[in-house]
Write a protein that holds these residues in place. Structure first.
Motif, PDB file in Angstrom:
ATOM      1  N   UNK A 109      50.006  43.235  41.444  1.00  0.00           N
ATOM      2  CA  UNK A 109      49.507  44.451  42.090  1.00  0.00           C
ATOM      3  C   UNK A 109      48.858  45.344  41.042  1.00  0.00           C
ATOM      4  N   UNK A 110      47.701  44.947  40.584  1.00  0.00           N
ATOM      5  CA  UNK A 110      47.027  45.666  39.503  1.00  0.00           C
ATOM      6  C   UNK A 110      46.548  47.036  39.957  1.00  0.00           C
ATOM      7  N   UNK A 111      46.546  47.968  39.020  1.00  0.00           N
ATOM      8  CA  UNK A 111      46.011  49.290  39.312  1.00  0.00           C
ATOM      9  C   UNK A 111      44.509  49.196  39.534  1.00  0.00           C
ATOM     10  N   UNK A 112      44.046  49.778  40.639  1.00  0.00           N
ATOM     11  CA  UNK A 112      42.618  49.861  40.920  1.00  0.00           C
ATOM     12  C   UNK A 112      42.166  51.316  41.081  1.00  0.00           C
ATOM     13  N   UNK A 113      43.017  52.096  41.728  1.00  0.00           N
ATOM     14  CA  UNK A 113      42.743  53.505  41.964  1.00  0.00           C
ATOM     15  C   UNK A 113      44.032  54.143  42.454  1.00  0.00           C
ATOM     16  N   UNK A 114      43.988  55.445  42.735  1.00  0.00           N
ATOM     17  CA  UNK A 114      45.170  56.091  43.299  1.00  0.00           C
ATOM     18  C   UNK A 114      45.526  55.479  44.647  1.00  0.00           C
ATOM     19  N   UNK A 115      44.530  54.939  45.346  1.00  0.00           N
ATOM     20  CA  UNK A 115      44.797  54.296  46.640  1.00  0.00           C
ATOM     21  C   UNK A 115      45.671  53.054  46.476  1.00  0.00           C
ATOM     22  N   UNK A 118      49.187  54.254  46.043  1.00  0.00           N
ATOM     23  CA  UNK A 118      49.715  54.714  47.327  1.00  0.00           C
ATOM     24  C   UNK A 118      50.083  53.532  48.215  1.00  0.00           C
ATOM     25  N   UNK A 119      49.218  52.521  48.254  1.00  0.00           N
ATOM     26  CA  UNK A 119      49.473  51.345  49.081  1.00  0.00           C
ATOM     27  C   UNK A 119      50.736  50.616  48.638  1.00  0.00           C
ATOM     28  N   UNK A 120      50.904  50.463  47.317  1.00  0.00           N
ATOM     29  CA  UNK A 120      52.100  49.792  46.799  1.00  0.00           C
ATOM     30  C   UNK A 120      53.368  50.527  47.214  1.00  0.00           C
ATOM     31  N   UNK A 121      53.381  51.841  47.052  1.00  0.00           N
ATOM     32  CA  UNK A 121      54.574  52.610  47.403  1.00  0.00           C
ATOM     33  C   UNK A 121      54.778  52.690  48.913  1.00  0.00           C
ATOM     34  N   UNK A 122      53.699  52.724  49.682  1.00  0.00           N
ATOM     35  CA  UNK A 122      53.840  52.672  51.137  1.00  0.00           C
ATOM     36  C   UNK A 122      54.551  51.394  51.553  1.00  0.00           C
ATOM     37  N   UNK A 156      53.170  43.336  27.841  1.00  0.00           N
ATOM     38  CA  UNK A 156      52.713  44.656  28.253  1.00  0.00           C
ATOM     39  C   UNK A 156      51.697  44.546  29.387  1.00  0.00           C
ATOM     40  N   UNK A 157      50.863  43.527  29.331  1.00  0.00           N
ATOM     41  CA  UNK A 157      49.873  43.333  30.390  1.00  0.00           C
ATOM     42  C   UNK A 157      50.542  43.128  31.741  1.00  0.00           C
ATOM     43  N   UNK A 158      51.622  42.329  31.755  1.00  0.00           N
ATOM     44  CA  UNK A 158      52.345  42.090  33.003  1.00  0.00           C
ATOM     45  C   UNK A 158      53.042  43.351  33.502  1.00  0.00           C
ATOM     46  N   UNK A 159      53.599  44.132  32.604  1.00  0.00           N
ATOM     47  CA  UNK A 159      54.272  45.370  33.012  1.00  0.00           C
ATOM     48  C   UNK A 159      53.281  46.334  33.648  1.00  0.00           C
ATOM     49  N   UNK A 160      52.060  46.302  33.198  1.00  0.00           N
ATOM     50  CA  UNK A 160      51.017  47.141  33.800  1.00  0.00           C
ATOM     51  C   UNK A 160      50.564  46.565  35.140  1.00  0.00           C
ATOM     52  N   UNK A 161      50.253  45.273  35.146  1.00  0.00           N
ATOM     53  CA  UNK A 161      49.644  44.666  36.326  1.00  0.00           C
ATOM     54  C   UNK A 161      50.585  44.541  37.516  1.00  0.00           C
ATOM     55  N   UNK A 162      51.861  44.286  37.273  1.00  0.00           N
ATOM     56  CA  UNK A 162      52.765  43.980  38.379  1.00  0.00           C
ATOM     57  C   UNK A 162      53.142  45.199  39.211  1.00  0.00           C
ATOM     58  N   UNK A 163      53.138  46.392  38.601  1.00  0.00           N
ATOM     59  CA  UNK A 163      53.583  47.588  39.328  1.00  0.00           C
ATOM     60  C   UNK A 163      52.527  48.693  39.356  1.00  0.00           C
TER      61      UNK A 163
END
Length: 311
Positions: A26-32, A35-39, A212-219
């Motif tokens: 679940x890589x970061x793309x934007x604030x959306x 939001x989608x991940x936490x939803x 570190x890349x996985x810690x960023x990309x996964x959440x």
């Protein structure tokens, strides 16, 4: 079935599992995307079932001692209040909880300390759940808002509080400025966050970079700042009186990672409650939790605390 066949099936299954884990990051793309991940995490209820009302680490003391997982999370809030000197403030102190999740910390601040709390999160589902969990007579409200562009005027709050929200922020300097901007003169900022080791002093090595890349990309994290860097960002706003006070709480929070995995074993009724899909979703998080334990246990990551006063 021969031993070699069993081993072969296991290795093939393991390979498929690793590939799926990497492909479905679940890589970061934007604030959306945040939001989608936490939803999604809020809607299915699994995270709340195992982590309770506090979607943050627990405090196990220094040196750490065995403690109930959910009690350690509540203890973290009280330890942070004490560390920040907020327990010396009067009732009705106005607090902004940035990245409030489903409101666990906000409710403690309102219930136990008499503060007037506003919690904000990027996730509409978290706001809805936070409202459902909060008694009507408690001085707490929850809003959808973006920490990178807070909707509040300058000098709106006596205290700004944030736990583990920083890794989701794409520009740490803007995040720091927004936190300080909405503080009243003399107001207190208290932040707890996941931080990376300062790679300006010691660059990441061959195994630390992919971890570190996985810690960023996964959440859905764009980046972790170091403790030193974020303190510098706060001071660079020109709004800090004196200097930023920092502390490293890696030791008292470290047991949280393995303890969070243990919850799935110690509370098996979750398997009945959420069924096969819930089991798969839960197992999906185990590698990231183990990587977090590795990162924080080896010094690649640190748990940073920050306190600043608005001039």
């Amino acid at each position: 079935m021969s031993f070699l066949v069993v081993v072969g099936i296991f290795l093939i299954s393991l390979t498929i599992g690793i590939v799926l884990y990497l492909v479905t990051a679940r890589r970061y793309q934007s604030s959306d995307s945040v939001a989608t991940s936490y939803d999604q995490w809020t809607e299915d209820g699994i995270l709340e079932f195992y982590w309770g009302e506090h979607i943050h680490l627990g405090h196990y003391g220094s040196p750490p001692r065995r403690k109930d997982f959910l009690a350690a999370k509540a203890d973290f809030v009280h330890e942070m209040v004490h560390w920040g000197g907020l327990d010396l403030l009067p009732a009705s102190t106005t607090v902004l909880d940035v990245g409030c999740g489903i409101g666990g910390s906000s409710r403690i601040l309102a219930q136990d300390y008499g503060f007037d709390v506003t919690g904000i999160t990027i996730s509409p589902q978290q706001v809805q759940r936070a409202q459902e969990l909060s008694p009507a007579d408690l001085s707490v409200r929850f809003l959808v808002d973006d920490a990178m562009n807070l909707s509040f005027p300058d000098a709106s709050f006596d205290v700004v509080w944030s736990i583990e929200a920083g890794p989701h922020m794409p520009d740490k300097a803007v995040f720091a400025k927004e936190l300080m901007r909405v503080l009243k003169p003399g107001g207190i900022l208290v932040v707890a966050d996941w931080n990376q080791r300062d790679d300006r002093q010691k660059p990441l090595n061959f195994w630390e970079r992919p971890v570190m890349r996985q810690l960023l990309d996964q959440w859905s994290h764009p980046a972790f700042a170091s403790i030193e860097e974020f303190a510098e960002h706060l001071e660079a706003t020109g709004l800090v009186e004196g200097s930023v006070i920092t502390a490293d709480w890696t030791e008292p929070t470290l047991p949280s990672w393995l303890d969070s995995i243990w919850q799935g074993i110690a509370r098996p009724r979750g398997l009945v409650k959420f069924g096969l899909s819930g089991l798969i979703k839960s197992l999906r998080e185990v590698p990231t939790l183990l990587l977090m334990r590795l990162a924080f246990g080896t010094g690649l990551c640190r748990f940073g605390m920050f306190r600043a006063v608005r001039r």
